[in-house]
Write an enzyme that holds these catalytic residues in place. Structure first.
Site, PDB file in Angstrom:
ATOM      1  N   GLU A  98      -5.991   2.033  -0.867  1.00  0.00           N
ATOM      2  CA  GLU A  98      -4.648   2.242  -1.407  1.00  0.00           C
ATOM      3  C   GLU A  98      -3.827   0.955  -1.417  1.00  0.00           C
ATOM      4  OE1 GLU A  98      -4.270   3.392   3.032  1.00  0.00           O
ATOM      5  OE2 GLU A  98      -5.811   3.257   1.472  1.00  0.00           O
TER       6      GLU A  98
ATOM      7  N   ASP B 234      -6.666  10.185  -6.371  1.00  0.00           N
ATOM      8  CA  ASP B 234      -7.016   9.213  -7.413  1.00  0.00           C
ATOM      9  C   ASP B 234      -5.924   9.130  -8.472  1.00  0.00           C
ATOM     10  OD1 ASP B 234      -9.375   8.657  -6.142  1.00  0.00           O
ATOM     11  OD2 ASP B 234     -10.647   9.806  -7.500  1.00  0.00           O
TER      12      ASP B 234
ATOM     13  N   HIS C 215      -8.836  14.558  -2.899  1.00  0.00           N
ATOM     14  CA  HIS C 215      -9.156  13.207  -3.371  1.00  0.00           C
ATOM     15  C   HIS C 215      -8.941  13.051  -4.876  1.00  0.00           C
ATOM     16  CE1 HIS C 215     -10.664  11.478   0.375  1.00  0.00           C
ATOM     17  NE2 HIS C 215     -11.170  12.679   0.637  1.00  0.00           N
TER      18      HIS C 215
ATOM     19  N   ASP D 211       0.843  -1.199   0.000  1.00  0.00           N
ATOM     20  CA  ASP D 211       0.000   0.000   0.000  1.00  0.00           C
ATOM     21  C   ASP D 211       0.875   1.245   0.000  1.00  0.00           C
ATOM     22  OD1 ASP D 211       0.838   0.399   2.607  1.00  0.00           O
ATOM     23  OD2 ASP D 211      -1.112   0.013   3.519  1.00  0.00           O
ATOM     24  N   ILE D 212       0.229   2.365  -0.267  1.00  0.00           N
ATOM     25  CA  ILE D 212       0.931   3.644  -0.356  1.00  0.00           C
ATOM     26  C   ILE D 212       1.102   4.214   1.049  1.00  0.00           C
ATOM     27  CG2 ILE D 212       0.814   5.997  -1.286  1.00  0.00           C
ATOM     28  CD1 ILE D 212      -0.928   4.842  -3.558  1.00  0.00           C
TER      29      ILE D 212
ATOM     30  N   ASN E 119      -4.160  12.370   0.760  1.00  0.00           N
ATOM     31  CA  ASN E 119      -5.501  12.838   0.381  1.00  0.00           C
ATOM     32  C   ASN E 119      -5.867  14.124   1.113  1.00  0.00           C
ATOM     33  OD1 ASN E 119      -6.584  11.212  -1.636  1.00  0.00           O
ATOM     34  ND2 ASN E 119      -7.287   9.646  -0.209  1.00  0.00           N
TER      35      ASN E 119
END
Length: 310
Positions: free
Chosen positions: A217, A190, A186, A173-174, A181
């Site tokens: 994520e 994205d 957002h 995951d990030i 965000n």
């Protein structure tokens, strides 16, 4: 009344005597087989003469003639046997042996045009296939989604178990994505997800890998026939590519650009291990990678959970 009904029917009808002579034939039948002239002129002729003359209209004339002969010989009823013509028309054929009491007195053939029905069925199958494919894709990144990953995992697990080959799974995951965000919005979030997805796809492009957005994520990658060393190599390549892309992330506590943390699990599947276990163990390794500093990869160990950090 029967004669009028048959002659005006929208189904192609032919009735033969036991000797295969035409007793009744209607205009629709003649139109289907491109037989010229009024139908009555063919009464008394052998039906196989009609079929031999016009069999080239069929997509598979040899099979058609063979099934006619075998059907007549067996005297067993058939329903909805499909016949395809070279002009694209598709007909459903019914056959009924005719008996008067116990005496066999002839054959009844009926052909119905089902071309539009088959086209509608084909269109419906295509639409369902498209919907199924869409249901397996993540709308934002274009990657496979979690549902499709779960299905693919079952397939690869069964194959690896049968062949006694390793199966690896990467879950990453990030880092600090919520903060990303909150800082950039957002929409930009994205774009970040799409960028990371594209990096993962580009790294595994030539590999037999299955890449999916697992949720939020998180991303998952199935690596069939990949041992632990190969999985680590793949994970490190993705981690480096993400870091080197230099996507600004001022809110990160680990690096001022977007980074990822990766958990790895490699196993040779067996019957007493459920497929989902590889995901759970990769998730534990991912947790360890984040606990020990992020922007790194961690390998799950059976003896000490996630004790190999890179």
């Amino acid at each position: 009344m029967f004669s009028v009904m048959v002659q005006n029917a929208k189904t192609g009808t032919m009735i033969e005597t036991p000797e295969r002579e035409v007793a009744v034939i209607n205009q629709t039948f003649c139109d289907m087989f491109d037989i010229p002239g009024p139908p009555n002129q063919y009464v008394g002729l052998k039906s196989n003469q009609l079929f031999l003359s016009h069999a080239p209209m069929l997509k598979d004339p040899a099979r058609f003639l063979k099934t006619v002969e075998s059907t007549v010989y067996s005297k067993e009823s058939i329903v909805d046997e499909e016949i395809t013509f070279i002009n694209g028309k598709i007909y459903a054929r019914d056959y009924i042996p005719i008996y008067e009491g116990h005496v066999y007195i002839g054959h009844y053939w009926e052909y119905r045009d089902i071309t539009e029905k088959k086209k509608a069925e084909c269109d419906l199958r295509k639409a369902n296939k498209k919907l199924e494919m869409l249901s397996m894709k993540d709308g934002l990144t274009g990657l496979n989604n979690r549902r499709s990953l779960d299905k693919q995992l079952e397939i690869e697990w069964e194959y690896a178990q049968k062949e006694k080959e390793p199966l690896s799974f990467l879950l990453f995951d990030i880092d600090y994505f919520k903060a990303y965000n909150d800082t950039y919005g957002h929409i930009q979030g994205d774009e970040c997800l799409k960028e990371v997805a594209n990096i993962a796809k580009s790294v595994v492009f030539d590999e037999p890998a299955f890449v999916a957005r697992y949720g939020g994520e998180e991303f998952g990658i199935l690596l069939p026939r990949a041992n632990q060393y190969e999985a680590i190599k793949m994970a490190e390549a993705i981690r480096q590519q993400v870091e080197q892309r230099g996507i600004i992330h001022q809110a990160s506590d680990v690096f001022k650009c977007v980074t990822i943390s990766v958990g790895i699990m490699t196993v040779v599947p067996s019957e007493n291990i459920p497929p989902i276990s590889i995901v759970h163990q990769a998730d534990q390794a991912l947790y360890e990678a984040k606990r020990t500093g992020r922007n790194r990869i961690s390998v799950y160990s059976h003896h000490k959970e996630a004790d190999s950090n890179v």
